[in-house]
Design a protein around this motif. Structure first.
Motif, PDB file in Angstrom:
ATOM      1  N   ASP A   1     -32.982 -29.685 -24.758  1.00 31.09           N
ATOM      2  CA  ASP A   1     -31.848 -28.926 -24.206  1.00 31.09           C
ATOM      3  C   ASP A   1     -30.684 -29.860 -23.908  1.00 31.09           C
ATOM      4  OD1 ASP A   1     -30.280 -26.993 -23.085  1.00 31.09           O
ATOM      5  OD2 ASP A   1     -31.716 -26.425 -21.512  1.00 31.09           O
TER       6      ASP A   1
ATOM      7  N   GLN B   1     -37.095 -10.635 -28.742  1.00 31.64           N
ATOM      8  CA  GLN B   1     -36.901 -11.962 -29.343  1.00 31.64           C
ATOM      9  C   GLN B   1     -38.095 -12.888 -29.124  1.00 31.64           C
ATOM     10  OE1 GLN B   1     -34.441 -13.995 -31.070  1.00 31.64           O
ATOM     11  NE2 GLN B   1     -34.109 -11.950 -31.887  1.00 31.64           N
TER      12      GLN B   1
ATOM     13  N   LEU C   1     -49.629 -13.700 -25.490  1.00 30.09           N
ATOM     14  CA  LEU C   1     -49.022 -14.897 -24.905  1.00 30.09           C
ATOM     15  C   LEU C   1     -48.243 -14.595 -23.633  1.00 30.09           C
ATOM     16  CD1 LEU C   1     -47.545 -16.462 -28.181  1.00 30.09           C
ATOM     17  CD2 LEU C   1     -49.691 -17.057 -27.053  1.00 30.09           C
ATOM     18  N   MET C   2     -47.594 -13.420 -23.612  1.00 35.69           N
ATOM     19  CA  MET C   2     -46.624 -13.144 -22.552  1.00 35.69           C
ATOM     20  C   MET C   2     -47.171 -12.243 -21.440  1.00 35.69           C
ATOM     21  SD  MET C   2     -44.452 -15.076 -23.944  1.00 35.69           S
ATOM     22  CE  MET C   2     -43.121 -14.968 -22.751  1.00 35.69           C
TER      23      MET C   2
ATOM     24  N   MET D   1     -33.972 -25.219 -21.800  1.00 38.40           N
ATOM     25  CA  MET D   1     -33.609 -24.048 -22.614  1.00 38.40           C
ATOM     26  C   MET D   1     -33.816 -22.742 -21.826  1.00 38.40           C
ATOM     27  SD  MET D   1     -32.778 -25.769 -25.359  1.00 38.40           S
ATOM     28  CE  MET D   1     -32.482 -24.617 -26.690  1.00 38.40           C
TER      29      MET D   1
ATOM     30  N   SER E   1     -35.139 -18.680 -21.997  1.00 45.79           N
ATOM     31  CA  SER E   1     -36.049 -17.788 -22.708  1.00 45.79           C
ATOM     32  C   SER E   1     -35.295 -17.040 -23.803  1.00 45.79           C
ATOM     33  CB  SER E   1     -36.645 -16.797 -21.708  1.00 45.79           C
ATOM     34  OG  SER E   1     -37.192 -15.701 -22.408  1.00 45.79           O
ATOM     35  N   LEU E   2     -35.929 -16.882 -24.952  1.00 43.46           N
ATOM     36  CA  LEU E   2     -35.304 -16.143 -26.051  1.00 43.46           C
ATOM     37  C   LEU E   2     -35.045 -14.689 -25.669  1.00 43.46           C
ATOM     38  CD1 LEU E   2     -37.303 -17.383 -29.183  1.00 43.46           C
ATOM     39  CD2 LEU E   2     -34.926 -17.880 -28.606  1.00 43.46           C
ATOM     40  N   SER E   3     -35.855 -14.180 -24.756  1.00 48.12           N
ATOM     41  CA  SER E   3     -35.714 -12.767 -24.397  1.00 48.12           C
ATOM     42  C   SER E   3     -34.857 -12.580 -23.139  1.00 48.12           C
ATOM     43  CB  SER E   3     -37.103 -12.151 -24.189  1.00 48.12           C
ATOM     44  OG  SER E   3     -37.804 -12.862 -23.190  1.00 48.12           O
TER      45      SER E   3
ATOM     46  N   ALA F   1     -31.787 -24.275 -16.248  1.00 49.67           N
ATOM     47  CA  ALA F   1     -32.521 -23.815 -17.432  1.00 49.67           C
ATOM     48  C   ALA F   1     -33.804 -23.155 -16.929  1.00 49.67           C
ATOM     49  CB  ALA F   1     -32.842 -24.982 -18.363  1.00 49.67           C
TER      50      ALA F   1
ATOM     51  N   VAL G   1     -41.809 -20.208 -19.862  1.00 45.24           N
ATOM     52  CA  VAL G   1     -41.318 -18.911 -20.363  1.00 45.24           C
ATOM     53  C   VAL G   1     -41.388 -18.829 -21.889  1.00 45.24           C
ATOM     54  CG1 VAL G   1     -39.690 -18.729 -18.426  1.00 45.24           C
ATOM     55  CG2 VAL G   1     -38.851 -19.530 -20.652  1.00 45.24           C
TER      56      VAL G   1
ATOM     57  N   PRO H   1     -42.837 -18.641 -25.538  1.00 48.70           N
ATOM     58  CA  PRO H   1     -44.129 -18.196 -26.074  1.00 48.70           C
ATOM     59  C   PRO H   1     -44.982 -19.322 -26.632  1.00 48.70           C
ATOM     60  CG  PRO H   1     -42.369 -16.711 -26.791  1.00 48.70           C
ATOM     61  CD  PRO H   1     -41.709 -17.844 -26.062  1.00 48.70           C
TER      62      PRO H   1
END
Lengths: 596, 596
Positions: free
Chosen positions: A175, A515, A588-589, B326, B328-330, B339, B344, B346
């Motif tokens: 990042d 996503q 996974l989530m 980073m 989370s993508l969602s 961040a 978070v 996957p």
């Protein structure tokens, strides 16, 4: 102990027979003169240099490691490294594929890439010193001012100076938007740079008189995040206009890391306290400039693992023919000896052939990408350049992650062939495993590669780049679909191609909803894609081998056997991977972080 | 840096809820008094000892390693090891499951096994000192004369002396039939033993005053091969009848190996030059006697990797919750932070859950085997003992190879969670990877385990032992077949059971034609079998978790999530393995050795 002999015959097979590099290069004006003789000469000489000079320093370099003098901040590399580097630059190796305008030999990337395979087989830790330098050269060549290029490039091309990439800080790696190093503009157009960097490979060493650091930092009032990062050139010694060394700059190695492998390379903590630097490229566009280096670096990391895969395989093979232990289950094979050589045992062969297939598949794949880079850089037709660039973009994350995962598997299998001796440092095998481990991490972890592939390269353009590669596979399938001898290769290749298409669509649909489905599928997806590429190249190699198997050259029999092994034993991994990629994000989530 | 907290809650779940150990032990007269309180107390105290005393020495022990004084042949262990050992024996830990007749506490194997998981999590290298000793104790207990037992066992049980297993020689590891060490009978009934051994774990050290080596050697005129090997007891100091130390025996450490991991354990070359020894058991039956130790040792090696899997998982979990990198993508999950914590993502969860599932599956499986050993040793009904012995025989190679392969995967994934920091020694993660690597090699390589399983344990009795275990799985499937909530677990379990049956028959048929088919299929076959065992235990654990998921104890939600992850993400490996196992020997054996 141990050995490395550059696999020149297989390199030539890939370059001349599979990729027909000479014909390809004829279409690139810059390289039209590069013929098979030049290529073969570089391979021969490269093979000698790496076997004779670098390989003997690999084990000793690992054992000795690098040492930092805390007072002078100077790093001493392992015994012999400096002398080998002197021989390296005297022979002109750093300039192989560099721009003739700055003293380079202007040879194609594909040839330099083959040479780097050898370098990495013989000594990955050593190779990182010139390797990072070559990355810095490329970045500066693309983004530097004419003045910067005139001052720095000749020294990087000759190898008199080396370069580094200074990205990571303790709190940010992946990042980079969080990075904190600061650059204060000065009246003379330079900047004063302050901050701390970590994990700087080849960040300090005693092999050259000057080190050119390419450093990411923030200008005052730069936007937050990745859009506020600029790139700076920060030399260890400030050069005078004539290239002679001026004052020592305020950039110092504060510590070197104790790490799992690549002990011969100094992984430095770099402290800058008002160090003088100059902007490279546009303000706040530093990440874009750095990505020029990073794509090349990602291919480079793939080559590191290819190199380790090859050398681990070679050594395990020698051991397996030499070591006597137990009798073959199917009957005594060496009745004159107290036991059979362990290469008679099926599972020992499985381990050896795994490494062999990963090496040969990786070689075909990586040399192909390198050739696409040559096309991208030098083809006269813009459309062809664009297509090549798309292929490079698509395949780069695959080569980085797939080859480094494979390298981890292959070096571990090769070590296993040695039984208990594999665990003993003296035999050299465990070093390959340790060294290879970093390749799955740096230059973007393999997870990051997989997200780059699936998220950015595949889904973001609705699969356009993937379809182009798929069309190439499909064309080969159709060309050879009626050839019965090829059906053992074509049938599974075509089947896998269909499955990849379906899998991609399925994930794409799910990603519309969530996503996290991309993150959940990405890692197995990348390995499926890697197998599609491998299956394609093994099928193409098998076709050539089938045609020439009765030529009297047993090389083709070996190649055919390796291809058959690949399809029988390694390709089945896709059956697992596709199930995993399809299993979705729920498993996974579902759990709260506190319940994991 | 780093942490280890014994997973007492999960251990209790396995012991009390899954295996209902207390009920089981009530049927074994020797252990009928062992109740939950005793078990829990041992777990609590063991957890404290391992976290407080041993874990802090793990990283320093790796860093410092062992040192041999070439003149005295004495080995110095890392700082703190000796003191920790003193505390270990003062607390009476060595005697936990030993025979009360020789000073032991007589507790069941299953409890000692749970304790060994903790020991290995906290410090595998240290644990090998008492671990080898315990193996020597078992061998001597089973095969020693009354006189030998009276003299040596109390010292081994108290931990005042330690033991070793001296099998391997430079030219033979797997193939012990080739060993050359010689034993000459003396008039007083002792033997003079001469030869060189390698890879002797804990072979020399400074933690105790005497070391009891169990040595394989040949009597004069012994038959060639494995039928001419005898076992000898060779103490470092020859004890007087009262147990006090007499003369120094002629058995010396000539070198210690520099190796990939377990640096805190001295891996010794042992030279014997007319060393005094005494026969254990029958002449020429040494291998049989040694196999008593080796079966226990194979379970012990599985426990080593279970321990490393658990501790690597724990540390990666802490890091993943702590490290910000980073978003989370969602969508942003921690808006107040720069961040999101990486847990978070996957794929980070995939890595963590892989380690968690391998730890929890391995725990259920290994505690189950240990309980079967208690049954085998102590059940009053001979038929039950025989059944238990069959299960132990069948499952031992699986637990050794499957858990150590899993440990390699899990420690590597846990290390990967750390990104670049994972490669740095200071963080401790790379040590787990390096330490775990030996577990796939020693006590019989994983290939040897797979041949033992498929060739000896499965095919040699036409699948009888396997069918017994299969019947147990089948019974569970039938019991729960109509429970809709269980179908997500029962369906794939039943399906895998069918596939294993078919696969076994298929390989058995092929093996009639060609024994190399066994060697070609064995490694993937073993992992398929391992998954069958894991799927069975995860289904059983899921059943308990389903029943108790609304109990308010979130442990059961976590267990259920882990089971679901296992079935979704890890079990699919069988799709690959079955294809590999079925692919036959042709792709392995077709090429001449010179063409590999």
């Amino acid at each position: 102990m141990g050995q490395y002999v550059a696999p020149v015959r297989d390199m030539q097979f890939v370059l001349h027979e599979l990729l027909q590099v000479e014909n390809e290069l004829k279409q690139l004006p810059k390289h039209a003169e590069v013929d098979a003789d030049i290529i073969n000469q570089v391979l021969e000489e490269g093979g000698k240099f790496t076997s004779d000079i670098l390989f003997p320093l690999n084990r000793t370099g690992d054992h000795e490691g690098c040492r930092l003098n805390q007072e002078t901040h100077e790093v001493t590399t392992p015994k012999g490294f400096k002398e080998a580097y002197r021989q390296y630059i005297e022979a002109g190796w750093p300039s192989l594929s560099a721009d003739p305008e700055y003293g380079g030999q202007g040879l194609p990337v594909v040839l330099n890439n083959a040479f780097y395979e050898m370098l990495n087989s013989s000594n990955q830790a050593w190779t990182m010193y010139p390797g990072l330098s070559h990355g810095a050269y490329e970045c500066l060549h693309e983004h530097g001012t004419d003045e910067q290029k005139a001052l720095y490039l000749p020294k990087l091309v000759s190898g008199e100076w080396t370069g580094t990439m200074c990205l990571t800080e303790a709190h940010c790696g992946t990042d980079l938007g969080m990075l904190r190093s600061k650059a204060e503009p000065q009246e003379d157009g330079s900047y004063k740079i302050t901050g701390g960097k970590i994990f700087i490979s080849a960040g300090e060493h005693d092999m050259v008189e000057n080190i050119i650091h390419l450093v990411l930092a923030r200008l005052p009032d730069a936007p937050a995040g990745t859009k506020g990062i600029s790139l700076f050139l920060v030399p260890k010694f400030l050069p005078n206009a004539d290239g002679s060394l001026g004052a020592r700059n305020s950039i110092f190695c504060g510590a070197i890391e104790e790490k799992m492998g690549i002990h011969g390379n100094a992984t430095c903590q770099i402290n800058m306290d008002g160090a003088t630097g100059w902007l490279i490229g546009q303000p706040n566009k530093g990440l874009n400039a750095m990505f020029v280096m990073m794509n090349a670096a990602r291919l480079g990391v793939g080559m590191q693992s290819l190199g380790l895969t090859e050398v681990a395989y070679q050594n395990a093979l020698v051991y397996a023919k030499d070591r006597l232990q137990m009798r073959s289950l199917s009957g005594v094979k060496a009745p004159d000896k107290p036991a059979d050589p362990i290469i008679v045992h099926p599972d020992v062969r499985r381990m050896l052939l795994t490494a062999k297939a990963f090496a040969e598949g990786g070689r075909a794949f990586s040399y192909y990408i390198a050739l696409m880079i040559d096309r991208e850089l030098n083809h006269p037709d813009e459309e062809v350049r664009k297509d090549a660039a798309d292929q490079v973009a698509l395949l780069t994350p695959i080569i980085k992650a797939f080859l480094t995962d494979n390298g981890w598997i292959a070096t571990s299998e090769a070590m296993q062939v040695y039984g208990g001796h594999g665990f003993i440092a003296e035999w050299g095998m465990e070093q390959y495993v340790r060294d290879s481990r970093i390749n799955m991490i740096y230059e973007g972890t393999n997870t990051i590669q997989s997200l780059d592939l699936l998220g950015r390269k595949v889904l973001m353009d609705n699969g356009a780049k993937l379809r182009k590669f798929g069309a190439q596979v499909q064309a080969f399938v159709e060309e050879n679909g009626s050839d019965e001898a090829m059906s053992e290769f074509i049938t599974p290749l075509a089947d896998l191609g269909d499955k990849v298409t379906k899998l991609t669509m399925e994930i794409g649909m799910k990603a519309f909803q969530n996503q996290d489905e991309v993150g959940a599928a990405a890692v197995p997806y990348l390995r499926v894609a890697g197998h599609l590429v491998f299956a394609y190249f093994f099928a193409r190699m098998a076709k050539i081998a089938l045609e020439k198997q009765d030529s009297g050259d047993s090389f083709y029999k070996s190649k055919l056997g390796t291809a058959r092994f690949y399809f029988a034993r390694l390709l089945p991994e896709t059956a697992m991977l596709i199930r995993q990629a399809r299993s979705g994000s729920a498993s996974l989530m579902a759990l709260d972080a506190d319940l994991i």
